[in-house]
Write an enzyme that holds these catalytic residues in place. Structure first.
Site, PDB file in Angstrom:
ATOM      1  N   HIS A 143       0.237  43.603   3.912  1.00  0.00           N
ATOM      2  CA  HIS A 143      -0.488  42.346   3.368  1.00  0.00           C
ATOM      3  C   HIS A 143      -0.171  41.802   1.789  1.00  0.00           C
ATOM      4  O   HIS A 143      -0.620  42.593   1.462  1.00  0.00           O
ATOM      5  CB  HIS A 143      -1.809  42.677   4.262  1.00  0.00           C
ATOM      6  CG  HIS A 143      -2.612  41.492   3.833  1.00  0.00           C
ATOM      7  ND1 HIS A 143      -3.210  40.492   4.549  1.00  0.00           N
ATOM      8  CD2 HIS A 143      -3.506  41.226   2.529  1.00  0.00           C
ATOM      9  CE1 HIS A 143      -3.916  39.098   4.398  1.00  0.00           C
ATOM     10  NE2 HIS A 143      -4.239  39.613   2.726  1.00  0.00           N
ATOM     11  N   TYR A 183      -9.850  40.026   9.161  1.00  0.00           N
ATOM     12  CA  TYR A 183      -8.365  38.749   9.517  1.00  0.00           C
ATOM     13  C   TYR A 183      -9.943  37.395  10.250  1.00  0.00           C
ATOM     14  O   TYR A 183      -9.064  36.189  11.135  1.00  0.00           O
ATOM     15  CB  TYR A 183      -7.967  39.685  10.675  1.00  0.00           C
ATOM     16  CG  TYR A 183      -7.026  40.049  10.066  1.00  0.00           C
ATOM     17  CD1 TYR A 183      -6.259  38.793   8.905  1.00  0.00           C
ATOM     18  CD2 TYR A 183      -6.983  41.400   9.876  1.00  0.00           C
ATOM     19  CE1 TYR A 183      -5.119  39.903   8.015  1.00  0.00           C
ATOM     20  CE2 TYR A 183      -5.859  41.676   8.914  1.00  0.00           C
ATOM     21  CZ  TYR A 183      -4.672  41.009   8.641  1.00  0.00           C
ATOM     22  OH  TYR A 183      -3.368  41.754   7.999  1.00  0.00           O
ATOM     23  N   ARG A 202       3.993  38.600  -2.651  1.00  0.00           N
ATOM     24  CA  ARG A 202       4.539  37.688  -1.274  1.00  0.00           C
ATOM     25  C   ARG A 202       5.787  37.823  -1.357  1.00  0.00           C
ATOM     26  O   ARG A 202       6.594  37.793  -0.783  1.00  0.00           O
ATOM     27  CB  ARG A 202       3.998  36.087  -1.016  1.00  0.00           C
ATOM     28  CG  ARG A 202       2.143  36.410  -0.764  1.00  0.00           C
ATOM     29  CD  ARG A 202       1.454  35.527   0.120  1.00  0.00           C
ATOM     30  NE  ARG A 202       2.005  35.158   1.067  1.00  0.00           N
ATOM     31  CZ  ARG A 202       1.848  35.384   2.313  1.00  0.00           C
ATOM     32  NH1 ARG A 202       0.675  36.108   2.875  1.00  0.00           N
ATOM     33  NH2 ARG A 202       2.170  34.807   3.696  1.00  0.00           N
ATOM     34  N   PHE A 257      -2.322  36.068  18.682  1.00  0.00           N
ATOM     35  CA  PHE A 257      -2.241  37.748  18.240  1.00  0.00           C
ATOM     36  C   PHE A 257      -3.493  37.908  17.654  1.00  0.00           C
ATOM     37  O   PHE A 257      -3.666  39.545  17.025  1.00  0.00           O
ATOM     38  CB  PHE A 257      -1.732  38.051  17.238  1.00  0.00           C
ATOM     39  CG  PHE A 257      -1.485  37.560  15.614  1.00  0.00           C
ATOM     40  CD1 PHE A 257      -2.117  37.099  15.142  1.00  0.00           C
ATOM     41  CD2 PHE A 257      -1.033  35.573  16.022  1.00  0.00           C
ATOM     42  CE1 PHE A 257      -2.179  36.450  14.018  1.00  0.00           C
ATOM     43  CE2 PHE A 257      -1.039  34.701  15.351  1.00  0.00           C
ATOM     44  CZ  PHE A 257      -1.893  35.714  14.013  1.00  0.00           C
ATOM     45  N   LYS A 269       0.149  48.479   5.644  1.00  0.00           N
ATOM     46  CA  LYS A 269      -0.658  48.457   6.528  1.00  0.00           C
ATOM     47  C   LYS A 269      -0.625  49.765   7.909  1.00  0.00           C
ATOM     48  O   LYS A 269       0.063  50.731   7.428  1.00  0.00           O
ATOM     49  CB  LYS A 269       0.016  47.388   7.964  1.00  0.00           C
ATOM     50  CG  LYS A 269      -0.186  45.977   7.295  1.00  0.00           C
ATOM     51  CD  LYS A 269      -0.252  44.841   8.254  1.00  0.00           C
ATOM     52  CE  LYS A 269      -0.351  43.683   7.507  1.00  0.00           C
ATOM     53  NZ  LYS A 269      -0.400  42.352   8.079  1.00  0.00           N
ATOM     54  N   ASN A 318       3.996  44.384  10.769  1.00  0.00           N
ATOM     55  CA  ASN A 318       4.955  44.755   9.483  1.00  0.00           C
ATOM     56  C   ASN A 318       4.317  44.489   7.632  1.00  0.00           C
ATOM     57  O   ASN A 318       5.373  44.397   6.880  1.00  0.00           O
ATOM     58  CB  ASN A 318       5.032  42.536   9.246  1.00  0.00           C
ATOM     59  CG  ASN A 318       3.379  41.949   9.087  1.00  0.00           C
ATOM     60  OD1 ASN A 318       2.602  42.366   8.662  1.00  0.00           O
ATOM     61  ND2 ASN A 318       3.816  41.092   8.880  1.00  0.00           N
ATOM     62  N   THR A 376       6.640  36.549   6.847  1.00  0.00           N
ATOM     63  CA  THR A 376       5.619  37.465   8.013  1.00  0.00           C
ATOM     64  C   THR A 376       6.362  37.779   9.094  1.00  0.00           C
ATOM     65  O   THR A 376       6.147  39.498   9.374  1.00  0.00           O
ATOM     66  CB  THR A 376       4.646  35.772   8.476  1.00  0.00           C
ATOM     67  OG1 THR A 376       3.701  35.544   7.715  1.00  0.00           O
ATOM     68  CG2 THR A 376       4.181  36.971   9.176  1.00  0.00           C
ATOM     69  N   GLU A 413     -10.837  38.687  -0.849  1.00  0.00           N
ATOM     70  CA  GLU A 413      -9.817  39.622  -0.379  1.00  0.00           C
ATOM     71  C   GLU A 413      -9.904  40.602  -1.496  1.00  0.00           C
ATOM     72  O   GLU A 413      -9.698  41.676  -1.430  1.00  0.00           O
ATOM     73  CB  GLU A 413      -8.357  39.700  -0.111  1.00  0.00           C
ATOM     74  CG  GLU A 413      -8.493  38.400   1.243  1.00  0.00           C
ATOM     75  CD  GLU A 413      -7.505  38.187   1.570  1.00  0.00           C
ATOM     76  OE1 GLU A 413      -6.778  37.962   2.874  1.00  0.00           O
ATOM     77  OE2 GLU A 413      -6.030  38.676   1.310  1.00  0.00           O
TER      78      GLU A 413
HETATM   79  P1  ADP Z   1       1.343  36.914   6.382  1.00  0.00           P
HETATM   80  O1  ADP Z   1       0.642  38.470   6.705  1.00  0.00           O
HETATM   81  O2  ADP Z   1       2.725  36.767   6.210  1.00  0.00           O
HETATM   82  O3  ADP Z   1       0.278  35.879   5.633  1.00  0.00           O
HETATM   83  P2  ADP Z   1      -0.818  35.585   8.440  1.00  0.00           P
HETATM   84  O4  ADP Z   1      -1.897  35.548   7.769  1.00  0.00           O
HETATM   85  O5  ADP Z   1      -0.200  34.282   9.314  1.00  0.00           O
HETATM   86  O6  ADP Z   1       0.568  36.233   8.408  1.00  0.00           O
HETATM   87  O7  ADP Z   1      -0.719  36.258   9.691  1.00  0.00           O
HETATM   88  C1  ADP Z   1      -1.575  37.768   9.272  1.00  0.00           C
HETATM   89  C2  ADP Z   1      -0.986  39.281  10.703  1.00  0.00           C
HETATM   90  O8  ADP Z   1      -0.993  38.270  11.666  1.00  0.00           O
HETATM   91  C3  ADP Z   1       1.035  39.083  10.174  1.00  0.00           C
HETATM   92  O9  ADP Z   1       0.762  39.488   8.271  1.00  0.00           O
HETATM   93  C4  ADP Z   1       0.960  40.210  10.997  1.00  0.00           C
HETATM   94  O10 ADP Z   1       0.315  41.246  10.972  1.00  0.00           O
HETATM   95  C5  ADP Z   1      -0.048  39.192  11.918  1.00  0.00           C
HETATM   96  N1  ADP Z   1       0.650  38.156  13.281  1.00  0.00           N
HETATM   97  C6  ADP Z   1       1.245  36.885  12.810  1.00  0.00           C
HETATM   98  N2  ADP Z   1       1.628  35.992  13.165  1.00  0.00           N
HETATM   99  C7  ADP Z   1       1.255  36.463  14.417  1.00  0.00           C
HETATM  100  C8  ADP Z   1       2.359  36.405  16.302  1.00  0.00           C
HETATM  101  N3  ADP Z   1       3.099  35.451  15.341  1.00  0.00           N
HETATM  102  N4  ADP Z   1       2.205  37.374  16.729  1.00  0.00           N
HETATM  103  C9  ADP Z   1       1.247  38.691  16.543  1.00  0.00           C
HETATM  104  N5  ADP Z   1       0.899  38.784  15.199  1.00  0.00           N
HETATM  105  C10 ADP Z   1       1.144  38.417  14.241  1.00  0.00           C
HETATM  106 MG    MG Z   2      -1.946  35.812   5.014  1.00  0.00          MG
END
Ligand code: ADP
Ligand code: MG
Length: 142
Positions: free
Chosen positions: A117, A51, A87, A59, A11, A114, A93, A128
């Site tokens: 992805h 997304y 993962r 968010f 990212k 974070n 996350t 994807e």
């Molecule tokens: P992951 O990337 O671990 O699969 P998710 O699919 O739940 O997590 O969420 C997609 C992305 O959205 C996350 O990687 C993060 O960048 C963002 N995100 C997720 N939860 C939150 C939150 N509570 N507040 C802000 N950003 C979030």
């Molecule tokens: Mg995800």
């Protein structure tokens, strides 16, 4: 277990922190193969589409803004059980909850920024990977 193909993204925060080499190295040292790799700067439309599954989440708008803030590296990662193993390398996350030694624990700023992805299931990976790579852009002997 089977050979799987999954999508990784480094990212904008990860690219900005000069982590592409470190992250690719962790993937390869884990025995996974990077068979597609390129830098791109997502448009708002692309980030919204990628997304779309999170559209209803509070968010979503911030996430899209973050993802278009700077360039990203997109990776097609192949190997035995690659979806779960990538993962695992990423970590949870929320970096505060991520296990020691994971990418998010070591480098992520917060739950949004974070660093990486990863596709979360075979069905997600099947959507994807083609979002970013044509089959002619995947090279198994690279
Ligand atoms: P992951 O990337 O671990 O699969 P998710 O699919 O739940 O997590 O969420 C997609 C992305 O959205 C996350 O990687 C993060 O960048 C963002 N995100 C997720 N939860 C939150 C939150 N509570 N507040 C802000 N950003 C979030
Ligand atoms: Mg995800």
């Amino acid at each position: 277990m089977a050979t799987e193909l999954t999508l990784g993204i480094i990212k904008p925060d990860g690219v900005q922190k000069v982590l592409i080499g470190e992250i690719v190295s962790r993937i390869q040292k884990a025995g996974l193969r990077v068979i597609g790799l390129r830098l791109t700067h997502l448009s708002q439309q692309e980030a919204e589409a990628f997304y779309a599954v999170h559209k209803a989440r509070p968010f979503y708008g911030d996430l899209v803004s973050f993802m278009i803030r700077g360039p990203v590296a997109v990776l097609a990662i192949e190997g035995e059980n690659a979806i779960a193993r990538w993962r695992e390398l990423m970590g949870a996350t929320d970096p505060a909850k991520a296990a020691p030694g994971t990418i998010r624990k070591d480098f992520a700023s917060n739950i949004e920024e974070n660093t990486v992805h990863g596709s979360d299931s075979p069905a997600t990976a099947a959507v994807e990977v083609p979002f970013f790579f044509r089959t002619t852009e995947l090279h198994r002997q690279g």
